[in-house]
Design a protein around this motif. Structure first.
Motif, PDB file in Angstrom:
ATOM      1  N   LYS A  93      29.408  25.386  28.205  1.00 22.39           N
ATOM      2  CA  LYS A  93      30.708  25.520  28.857  1.00 22.39           C
ATOM      3  C   LYS A  93      30.901  24.592  30.053  1.00 22.39           C
ATOM      4  CE  LYS A  93      33.815  29.459  29.026  1.00 22.39           C
ATOM      5  NZ  LYS A  93      33.898  30.925  29.193  1.00 22.39           N
ATOM      6  N   ASP A  94      30.859  23.275  29.795  1.00 26.21           N
ATOM      7  CA  ASP A  94      31.170  22.287  30.812  1.00 26.21           C
ATOM      8  C   ASP A  94      30.127  22.225  31.920  1.00 26.21           C
ATOM      9  OD1 ASP A  94      32.804  20.179  31.673  1.00 26.21           O
ATOM     10  OD2 ASP A  94      33.899  21.458  33.060  1.00 26.21           O
ATOM     11  N   LEU A  95      28.911  22.488  31.595  1.00 25.36           N
ATOM     12  CA  LEU A  95      27.797  22.295  32.526  1.00 25.36           C
ATOM     13  C   LEU A  95      27.576  20.797  32.723  1.00 25.36           C
ATOM     14  CD1 LEU A  95      25.577  24.117  33.893  1.00 25.36           C
ATOM     15  CD2 LEU A  95      24.168  23.635  31.880  1.00 25.36           C
ATOM     16  N   ARG A  96      27.228  20.384  33.961  1.00 26.42           N
ATOM     17  CA  ARG A  96      27.157  18.950  34.244  1.00 26.42           C
ATOM     18  C   ARG A  96      25.914  18.566  35.032  1.00 26.42           C
ATOM     19  NH1 ARG A  96      33.483  17.757  36.074  1.00 26.42           N
ATOM     20  NH2 ARG A  96      34.458  18.887  34.341  1.00 26.42           N
ATOM     21  N   TRP A 105      37.316  22.400  27.455  1.00 31.24           N
ATOM     22  CA  TRP A 105      36.114  21.628  27.749  1.00 31.24           C
ATOM     23  C   TRP A 105      35.530  21.135  26.434  1.00 31.24           C
ATOM     24  CZ3 TRP A 105      35.992  26.839  29.942  1.00 31.24           C
ATOM     25  CH2 TRP A 105      36.668  26.887  31.171  1.00 31.24           C
ATOM     26  N   ALA A 106      35.536  19.837  26.273  1.00 28.67           N
ATOM     27  CA  ALA A 106      35.145  19.260  24.989  1.00 28.67           C
ATOM     28  C   ALA A 106      33.644  19.335  24.747  1.00 28.67           C
ATOM     29  CB  ALA A 106      35.599  17.803  24.924  1.00 28.67           C
ATOM     30  N   ASN A 107      32.845  19.421  25.813  1.00 29.76           N
ATOM     31  CA  ASN A 107      31.397  19.406  25.677  1.00 29.76           C
ATOM     32  C   ASN A 107      30.785  20.665  26.275  1.00 29.76           C
ATOM     33  OD1 ASN A 107      32.368  16.408  26.322  1.00 29.76           O
ATOM     34  ND2 ASN A 107      30.679  16.306  24.868  1.00 29.76           N
ATOM     35  N   ALA A 108      29.683  21.103  25.684  1.00 26.41           N
ATOM     36  CA  ALA A 108      28.921  22.166  26.314  1.00 26.41           C
ATOM     37  C   ALA A 108      28.258  21.657  27.593  1.00 26.41           C
ATOM     38  CB  ALA A 108      27.867  22.702  25.342  1.00 26.41           C
ATOM     39  N   ILE A 109      27.713  20.437  27.546  1.00 26.99           N
ATOM     40  CA  ILE A 109      26.984  19.884  28.684  1.00 26.99           C
ATOM     41  C   ILE A 109      27.283  18.391  28.809  1.00 26.99           C
ATOM     42  CG2 ILE A 109      24.758  19.809  29.861  1.00 26.99           C
ATOM     43  CD1 ILE A 109      24.603  21.394  26.566  1.00 26.99           C
ATOM     44  N   LEU A 110      27.471  17.936  30.035  1.00 24.41           N
ATOM     45  CA  LEU A 110      27.630  16.517  30.330  1.00 24.41           C
ATOM     46  C   LEU A 110      26.413  16.021  31.105  1.00 24.41           C
ATOM     47  CD1 LEU A 110      31.365  16.514  31.510  1.00 24.41           C
ATOM     48  CD2 LEU A 110      30.498  15.800  29.282  1.00 24.41           C
ATOM     49  N   ASN A 111      25.856  14.894  30.679  1.00 27.60           N
ATOM     50  CA  ASN A 111      24.701  14.275  31.328  1.00 27.60           C
ATOM     51  C   ASN A 111      23.522  15.252  31.416  1.00 27.60           C
ATOM     52  OD1 ASN A 111      23.114  12.353  32.602  1.00 27.60           O
ATOM     53  ND2 ASN A 111      23.940  12.780  34.639  1.00 27.60           N
ATOM     54  N   LEU A 112      22.992  15.580  30.259  1.00 27.89           N
ATOM     55  CA  LEU A 112      21.823  16.453  30.146  1.00 27.89           C
ATOM     56  C   LEU A 112      20.608  15.591  29.810  1.00 27.89           C
ATOM     57  CD1 LEU A 112      20.286  19.130  29.786  1.00 27.89           C
ATOM     58  CD2 LEU A 112      21.205  19.219  27.443  1.00 27.89           C
ATOM     59  N   GLN A 155      22.645  18.096  16.538  1.00 32.94           N
ATOM     60  CA  GLN A 155      23.081  19.265  17.305  1.00 32.94           C
ATOM     61  C   GLN A 155      23.169  18.913  18.791  1.00 32.94           C
ATOM     62  OE1 GLN A 155      23.761  22.524  16.324  1.00 32.94           O
ATOM     63  NE2 GLN A 155      22.748  22.848  14.367  1.00 32.94           N
ATOM     64  N   PHE A 156      22.151  18.226  19.282  1.00 29.59           N
ATOM     65  CA  PHE A 156      22.126  17.827  20.689  1.00 29.59           C
ATOM     66  C   PHE A 156      23.283  16.877  20.994  1.00 29.59           C
ATOM     67  CE2 PHE A 156      20.728  15.155  24.230  1.00 29.59           C
ATOM     68  CZ  PHE A 156      20.216  16.089  25.122  1.00 29.59           C
ATOM     69  N   SER A 157      23.477  15.878  20.154  1.00 28.79           N
ATOM     70  CA  SER A 157      24.525  14.893  20.376  1.00 28.79           C
ATOM     71  C   SER A 157      25.910  15.517  20.344  1.00 28.79           C
ATOM     72  CB  SER A 157      24.416  13.791  19.320  1.00 28.79           C
ATOM     73  OG  SER A 157      25.442  12.836  19.471  1.00 28.79           O
ATOM     74  N   ASN A 158      26.140  16.450  19.435  1.00 31.10           N
ATOM     75  CA  ASN A 158      27.457  17.068  19.303  1.00 31.10           C
ATOM     76  C   ASN A 158      27.796  17.989  20.467  1.00 31.10           C
ATOM     77  OD1 ASN A 158      27.912  15.755  16.896  1.00 31.10           O
ATOM     78  ND2 ASN A 158      27.210  17.455  15.625  1.00 31.10           N
ATOM     79  N   ALA A 159      26.789  18.449  21.206  1.00 28.95           N
ATOM     80  CA  ALA A 159      27.035  19.353  22.331  1.00 28.95           C
ATOM     81  C   ALA A 159      27.066  18.635  23.672  1.00 28.95           C
ATOM     82  CB  ALA A 159      25.958  20.434  22.374  1.00 28.95           C
ATOM     83  N   THR A 160      26.698  17.336  23.683  1.00 27.68           N
ATOM     84  CA  THR A 160      26.571  16.621  24.945  1.00 27.68           C
ATOM     85  C   THR A 160      27.435  15.357  24.930  1.00 27.68           C
ATOM     86  OG1 THR A 160      24.589  15.472  24.119  1.00 27.68           O
ATOM     87  CG2 THR A 160      24.234  17.540  25.303  1.00 27.68           C
ATOM     88  N   ASP A 161      27.073  14.393  25.764  1.00 28.26           N
ATOM     89  CA  ASP A 161      27.822  13.134  25.820  1.00 28.26           C
ATOM     90  C   ASP A 161      26.849  11.966  25.701  1.00 28.26           C
ATOM     91  OD1 ASP A 161      26.550  13.240  28.246  1.00 28.26           O
ATOM     92  OD2 ASP A 161      28.333  12.919  29.469  1.00 28.26           O
ATOM     93  N   GLU A 162      27.361  10.738  25.791  1.00 31.94           N
ATOM     94  CA  GLU A 162      26.526   9.562  25.575  1.00 31.94           C
ATOM     95  C   GLU A 162      25.486   9.360  26.669  1.00 31.94           C
ATOM     96  OE1 GLU A 162      29.090   6.235  25.066  1.00 31.94           O
ATOM     97  OE2 GLU A 162      29.803   6.860  23.079  1.00 31.94           O
ATOM     98  N   ALA A 163      25.698   9.955  27.839  1.00 35.21           N
ATOM     99  CA  ALA A 163      24.724   9.807  28.922  1.00 35.21           C
ATOM    100  C   ALA A 163      23.513  10.719  28.756  1.00 35.21           C
ATOM    101  CB  ALA A 163      25.398  10.088  30.268  1.00 35.21           C
TER     102      ALA A 163
END
Length: 333
Positions: free
Chosen positions: A192-195, A226-233, A260-268
């Protein structure tokens, strides 16, 4: 502080709702059935009333074993929840603690909860957030589940986001079916938009999935806001079990754990240099993690006897991204 418990009502050894701090909670034994330590749980009028500059160091934080009755199972004898929870808190150092004995009862058995929660559901509480938290060099023992970090709390709250978490050099031992309580044995749920989260050099003996994302298994649905579960993980240099029932990462979908990891996060975000025992190669096609067949192949000094240092013959003694050992610095715990 001991024997803090009640039927049908939340209870804590230490709670801070709207005091700004600083706080030092050092070298205590803290027993409570609800949350042993809780920051938040009530709305604050502005950011000046959020808890800040919090040191929680060298404590023994536990639920006494005589509070557990297997006949009650998920019906709590007491209103039992978790060991530590932040609904808001900034500049937190949580280090050198022993957390012990936590099971599913009034909640699902997560030992540490980190979220940004607008308790009253208002629209002007973005200042209520959990930010800049260090969780390092702790022993987390005999538990059902590990750490639950949620960017936005429950519902469609505008509080938060929860961000800037550093989780390193912790030992998670006797989890799930290997604990005295049974249960799932999940290591992390991040959603839920964890960063800006770093999970590095931990050693964990989770019995099921090591990473749940996108609110899976938490009784919530992530908002379309929120498009991602986590940003910059950044998940790197950890020792973890692949777990059962057949996936190391479970989230918003994908044919492999890497997807699974990629779909829940971002490119960073990165999932690299982890020792994932029992992990099938087909789940990690990029070949950026280590997949020993079992715990014997990791090369602990004596894992069956509880000595989780890496031996001189371990293939992972110099395999971390910094050239040092993968996993927690056991001698520093």
């Amino acid at each position: 502080i001991h024997d803090i418990k009640k039927v049908g009502q939340d209870n804590q050894a230490i709670i801070g709702t709207s005091g700004s701090g600083p706080y030092k909670i050092i070298n205590n034994r803290l027993e409570a059935a609800g949350e042993n330590i809780l920051f938040g749980g009530g709305d604050t009028p502005d950011g000046d009333h959020n808890a800040k500059d919090i040191e929680i160091c060298g404590n023994h934080i536990l639920k006494p074993m005589d509070w557990f009755d297997p006949e009650f199972k998920y019906r709590a004898r007491w209103s039992l929840k978790n060991l530590v929870e932040f609904k808001h808190g900034q500049r937190v150092v949580f280090t050198g603690n022993i957390l012990e004995n936590n099971w599913a009862s009034a909640q699902t058995g997560w030992s540490i909860l980190l979220r940004s929660t607008d308790q009253g559901g208002g629209e002007n509480n973005s200042h209520q957030k959990t930010d800049n938290v260090i969780i390092a060099y702790n022993q987390i023992l005999n538990i059902t589940n590990g750490i639950d970090a949620n960017g936005r709390g429950s519902g469609s709250s505008n509080a938060g986001p929860t961000e800037n978490l550093y989780i390193a050099h912790n030992l998670f031992d006797r989890m799930g079916r290997e604990s005295d309580f049974g249960g799932t044995g999940w290591l992390f749920i991040l959603s839920k938009d964890l960063r800006n989260v770093v999970i590095s050099k931990n050693t964990a003996f989770n019995s099921q999935t090591y990473l749940l994302t996108n609110c899976t298994g938490h009784g919530q649905s992530c908002s379309d806001r929120w498009a991602n579960a986590i940003l910059n993980l950044q998940v790197q240099d950890n020792i973890m079990n692949y777990g059962e029932p057949g996936y190391g990462i479970h989230g918003s979908g994908g044919a492999t754990d890497e997807e699974q990891f990629s779909n829940a996060t971002d490119e960073a975000s990165m999932l690299i240099n982890n020792v994932i025992t029992g992990g099938p190669g087909k789940q990690y096609p990029s070949d950026t993690n280590y997949l020993p067949e079992d715990l014997d192949a990791v090369g602990f000094v004596n894992w069956a006897g509880g000595d989780y240092q890496l031996s001189e013959s371990s293939p992972y003694l110099t395999a971390a991204t910094d050239g040092g050992p993968v996993g927690a610095d056991i001698t520093a715990l």
